[in-house]
Design a protein around this motif. Sequence first.
Motif, PDB file in Angstrom:
ATOM      1  N   ASN A 104       0.820  -1.213   0.000  1.00  0.00           N
ATOM      2  CA  ASN A 104       0.000   0.000   0.000  1.00  0.00           C
ATOM      3  C   ASN A 104       0.856   1.266   0.000  1.00  0.00           C
ATOM      4  O   ASN A 104       0.428   2.327   0.469  1.00  0.00           O
ATOM      5  CB  ASN A 104      -0.954   0.014   1.202  1.00  0.00           C
ATOM      6  CG  ASN A 104      -2.282   0.649   0.857  1.00  0.00           C
ATOM      7  OD1 ASN A 104      -2.765   0.520  -0.268  1.00  0.00           O
ATOM      8  ND2 ASN A 104      -2.884   1.328   1.813  1.00  0.00           N
ATOM      9  N   THR A 105       2.070   1.146  -0.515  1.00  0.00           N
ATOM     10  CA  THR A 105       2.970   2.288  -0.618  1.00  0.00           C
ATOM     11  C   THR A 105       2.665   3.060  -1.895  1.00  0.00           C
ATOM     12  O   THR A 105       2.568   2.467  -2.973  1.00  0.00           O
ATOM     13  CB  THR A 105       4.437   1.825  -0.644  1.00  0.00           C
ATOM     14  OG1 THR A 105       4.708   1.075   0.535  1.00  0.00           O
ATOM     15  CG2 THR A 105       5.385   3.011  -0.728  1.00  0.00           C
ATOM     16  N   MET A 106       2.531   4.386  -1.785  1.00  0.00           N
ATOM     17  CA  MET A 106       2.245   5.187  -2.968  1.00  0.00           C
ATOM     18  C   MET A 106       3.479   5.283  -3.859  1.00  0.00           C
ATOM     19  O   MET A 106       4.551   5.681  -3.410  1.00  0.00           O
ATOM     20  CB  MET A 106       1.763   6.584  -2.589  1.00  0.00           C
ATOM     21  CG  MET A 106       1.367   7.425  -3.799  1.00  0.00           C
ATOM     22  SD  MET A 106       0.780   9.079  -3.369  1.00  0.00           S
ATOM     23  CE  MET A 106      -0.741   8.674  -2.503  1.00  0.00           C
ATOM     24  N   VAL A 107       3.310   4.918  -5.107  1.00  0.00           N
ATOM     25  CA  VAL A 107       4.391   4.936  -6.086  1.00  0.00           C
ATOM     26  C   VAL A 107       4.299   6.170  -6.974  1.00  0.00           C
ATOM     27  O   VAL A 107       5.314   6.757  -7.358  1.00  0.00           O
ATOM     28  CB  VAL A 107       4.343   3.653  -6.943  1.00  0.00           C
ATOM     29  CG1 VAL A 107       5.345   3.719  -8.080  1.00  0.00           C
ATOM     30  CG2 VAL A 107       4.584   2.426  -6.080  1.00  0.00           C
ATOM     31  N   TRP A 108       3.084   6.571  -7.291  1.00  0.00           N
ATOM     32  CA  TRP A 108       2.860   7.707  -8.192  1.00  0.00           C
ATOM     33  C   TRP A 108       1.516   8.327  -7.883  1.00  0.00           C
ATOM     34  O   TRP A 108       0.581   7.648  -7.444  1.00  0.00           O
ATOM     35  CB  TRP A 108       2.897   7.239  -9.645  1.00  0.00           C
ATOM     36  CG  TRP A 108       2.556   8.282 -10.670  1.00  0.00           C
ATOM     37  CD1 TRP A 108       3.412   9.175 -11.254  1.00  0.00           C
ATOM     38  CD2 TRP A 108       1.253   8.546 -11.244  1.00  0.00           C
ATOM     39  NE1 TRP A 108       2.728   9.972 -12.151  1.00  0.00           N
ATOM     40  CE2 TRP A 108       1.404   9.599 -12.156  1.00  0.00           C
ATOM     41  CE3 TRP A 108       0.000   7.977 -11.055  1.00  0.00           C
ATOM     42  CZ2 TRP A 108       0.338  10.102 -12.896  1.00  0.00           C
ATOM     43  CZ3 TRP A 108      -1.073   8.480 -11.791  1.00  0.00           C
ATOM     44  CH2 TRP A 108      -0.895   9.534 -12.698  1.00  0.00           C
TER      45      TRP A 108
END
Length: 227
Positions: A104-108
Amino acid sequence: MEDHSMYSSLWLLSLMLSDCAALDSLHSNQPIQDGKTIVSNRNTFEMGFFSPGKSKNRYLGIWYKKISVCTVVWVANRETPITDKSGLFKVGSNGNLVILSGRNTMVWSSNSMVSGRSYNPVVQLLDNANLVVWDTDKNNTNKNLIWQSFDHPGDTFLPGIKFGKDLITGLQRSMTSWKSPDDPSIGAYSNILDTNGFPQIFGLQDQVLVSRLGPWNGLGFSGFPIN
């Protein structure tokens, strides 16, 4: 018995057709995971996660649906690839587009959102390859544009794409090459529209001017000098 068989066959056929029908739009409760795609209304373009060339990295991109060789025209997370197939793409209730990795890590993020309440944000892939986010009303009859990929070109110039400086917002829209066929991150070459004086298109290599198209005389570019 015959009627039962007929209705069962029709029900199965409807399920098959619904599975084959490609969606061109997503709502905030309809994220797409790696392996799933959306397709523009006339099957011209498709959007989903892909790996360019020999790379195993995963990117969210848009490509021609009917060309056998994957021909990508736009990439979202050019500088932030995902190293596995855990990627997820969705539109938030505020109209912001995000790509998340497995934890659930924001990449973009599109860094776009509507002020105040958004009734029904919808992301849609158009038949010209423009990815747009609409803010629609409760009846889906009126819609306002929140964000569009045509304001953020990559290495491909498509009909209708935005290029140059927005004199109201200051947004600079430029074309930038890939580093290599295996890496869509920003490469050495770029094209920009210079608006100081008469507009001119500059070709740059690592910020060094290598070509110039212009100036614009109101009808067209008046010359094609190469520096």
